[in-house]
Design an enzyme around this catalytic site. Structure first.
Site, PDB file in Angstrom:
ATOM      1  CG  HIS A 106      37.544  40.965  39.485  1.00 46.69           C
ATOM      2  ND1 HIS A 106      37.178  40.328  38.559  1.00 46.69           N
ATOM      3  CD2 HIS A 106      38.769  40.576  40.287  1.00 46.69           C
ATOM      4  CE1 HIS A 106      38.345  39.455  38.417  1.00 46.69           C
ATOM      5  NE2 HIS A 106      39.297  39.731  39.426  1.00 46.69           N
ATOM      6  NE  ARG A 112      42.006  41.090  34.384  1.00 49.17           N
ATOM      7  CZ  ARG A 112      42.519  40.570  35.497  1.00 49.17           C
ATOM      8  NH1 ARG A 112      43.843  40.940  35.793  1.00 49.17           N
ATOM      9  NH2 ARG A 112      41.638  39.734  36.374  1.00 49.17           N
ATOM     10  CD  GLN A 142      39.141  37.472  43.179  1.00 53.15           C
ATOM     11  OE1 GLN A 142      39.767  37.505  42.213  1.00 53.15           O
ATOM     12  NE2 GLN A 142      38.911  36.449  44.149  1.00 53.15           N
ATOM     13  CG  ASP A 163      42.104  44.364  45.713  1.00 53.75           C
ATOM     14  OD1 ASP A 163      43.316  43.936  45.178  1.00 53.75           O
ATOM     15  OD2 ASP A 163      41.390  44.934  45.043  1.00 53.75           O
ATOM     16  NE  ARG A 223      38.502  34.485  39.701  1.00 54.36           N
ATOM     17  CZ  ARG A 223      39.127  35.465  39.164  1.00 54.36           C
ATOM     18  NH1 ARG A 223      40.013  36.092  39.624  1.00 54.36           N
ATOM     19  NH2 ARG A 223      38.677  35.868  37.738  1.00 54.36           N
ATOM     20  CB  CYS A 235      41.136  39.196  44.857  1.00 54.36           C
ATOM     21  SG  CYS A 235      42.132  41.011  44.926  1.00 54.36           S
TER      22      CYS A 235
HETATM   23  N1   CP Z   1      42.520  37.802  41.261  1.00 56.94           N
HETATM   24  C1   CP Z   1      42.658  38.318  39.820  1.00 56.94           C
HETATM   25  O1   CP Z   1      41.777  38.219  39.240  1.00 56.94           O
HETATM   26  O2   CP Z   1      44.152  37.756  39.556  1.00 56.94           O
HETATM   27  P1   CP Z   1      44.573  38.063  38.095  1.00 56.94           P
HETATM   28  O3   CP Z   1      44.861  39.675  38.287  1.00 56.94           O
HETATM   29  O4   CP Z   1      46.112  37.351  38.202  1.00 56.94           O
HETATM   30  O5   CP Z   1      43.863  37.773  37.257  1.00 56.94           O
HETATM   31  N1  NVA Z   2      41.796  45.862  42.790  1.00 56.24           N
HETATM   32  C1  NVA Z   2      42.696  45.174  42.078  1.00 56.24           C
HETATM   33  C2  NVA Z   2      42.427  43.712  41.542  1.00 56.24           C
HETATM   34  C3  NVA Z   2      43.329  42.560  41.051  1.00 56.24           C
HETATM   35  C4  NVA Z   2      43.021  41.410  41.054  1.00 56.24           C
HETATM   36  C5  NVA Z   2      43.102  45.764  40.538  1.00 56.24           C
HETATM   37  O1  NVA Z   2      42.141  46.145  39.898  1.00 56.24           O
HETATM   38  O2  NVA Z   2      44.130  45.798  39.894  1.00 56.24           O
END
Ligand code: CP
Ligand code: NVA
Length: 326
Positions: free
Chosen positions: A142, A115, A145, A235, A303, A275
């Site tokens: 992502h 990440r 997701q 989101d 997930r 999400c």
């Molecule tokens: N939706 C998602 O990726 O959640 P987290 O940021 O908690 O991993």
């Molecule tokens: N668009 C959001 C998604 C979080 C799961 C971000 O990148 O923070």
């Protein structure tokens, strides 16, 4: 020596990463989703097949996470493997060269979920082909997701081709992966957002180049878009690392809140997705996220199931070939 490695993959095959859904074909995706359905059904019967016994997954995260971290860690554990969470202290990008870091990591673990703040960091990690790299969210996309999202839509609404997913919000990482996965699965995708928050042009061009019959629309007219929606998705208005833009975004997106007015304009069968985490009262109201039309909790649970399908597909293709009907 066998012409297959310990994961059942031909030795001369290129290392498979999942930096984005562009790394796999529509058939690959369908196979991953079928594996996810199968593993979910088996888990519901109390059956946890040790398909990835003794394999180790690393999670290399530069940003916070609940769902992605916990779903990967529990998913690999249920499959008989183990996981390691690696935060900032391992010094990725600060303590040694990216090449040394990645090649050493590749000797210890079987795959890594990363990440990252910048997608380029994930691309660099994969560039050494030291171990399969899975994108657990970057600024660009992502993919894990989106796999859970289409699994959820199929569970609620049945076969996916022709279904219309309307994303009301920022044309950012989550929207990018959804536009692409809809193209791969012959679904229609509409992004409804204020001017200036559309998807990255290069991303959309690439989706249309690879899937020429895809239906990808971008509009400022959210009301017209939701009137024809099978699923409505939103989101954060302000994603992680965009915090300095929060005030501007709050005012730009204010007319795009998914609330009861939008739901009244949508078909009765339309499902609501997010999400998570959500900022209740900003992009979505309590009434909508907690309504009977909302699938957000099941979606978060999926997930894990979707990622179990992905992990087995990446790390034990022989099991997929034997157990998943094409
Ligand atoms: N939706 C998602 O990726 O959640 P987290 O940021 O908690 O991993
Ligand atoms: N668009 C959001 C998604 C979080 C799961 C971000 O990148 O923070």
């Amino acid at each position: 020596m066998s012409d297959r490695d310990e994961t059942g993959r031909p030795r001369d095959e290129k290392m498979q990463h999942l930096l984005s859904l562009f790394d796999i074909s529509a058939d690959d995706l369908k196979q991953i989703l079928a594996a996810a359905d199968l593993l979910k059904a088996r888990l519901a019967r109390g059956d946890r097949p040790p398909v990835l016994q003794r394999l180790v997954l690393a999670l290399l995260f530069e940003k916070p996470s609940l769902r992605t971290r916990v779903s990967f860690e529990t998913g690999i554990a249920q499959l008989g493997g183990a996981s390691l969470f690696l935060g900032q202290e391992v010094g990725w990008g600060t303590r040694e060269s990216p090449s040394d870091f990645t090649q050493v990591l590749g000797q210890f673990v079987d795959a890594v979920v990363c990440r990252t703040k910048s997608h380029q960091r994930a691309v660099q990690l994969a560039s050494f082909d030291a171990l399969p790299v899975i994108n657990g969210l970057t600024d660009l996309c992502h993919p894990c997701q989106a796999m859970a999202d289409v699994m959820t839509i199929r569970e609620s609404l049945g076969p996916l081709p022709g279904k219309h997913l309307v994303f009301v919000g920022d044309g950012n990482n989550v929207a990018h992966s959804l536009a692409l996965i809809c193209a791969m699965l012959e679904m229609r995708f509409t992004l409804a957002c204020p001017d200036g928050y559309r998807m990255n042009d290069q991303w959309v061009d690439r989706v249309l180049e690879q899937y020429p019959s895809a239906s990808v629309t971008q509009t400022e007219d959210a009301k017209a878009a939701v009137a024809d929606a099978d699923a409505i998705y939103t989101d954060f208005w302000t994603s992680m690392v965009q915090e300095s833009e929060a005030a501007t975004r709050r005012s730009a997106f204010a007319p795009y809140q998914v609330n009861e007015e939008w739901m009244a304009a949508a078909p009765n069968h339309a499902r609501v997705l997010h999400c998570l985490p959500a900022v209740r009262g900003e992009e979505i109201t309590d009434e909508v996220i907690d309504s009977d039309q909302s699938d957000v909790i099941v979606q978060a649970g999926n997930r894990m199931h979707a990622q179990k399908g992905l992990l087995v597909w990446l790390l034990n293709r022989a099991w997929i070939d034997e157990n998943v009907i094409r």
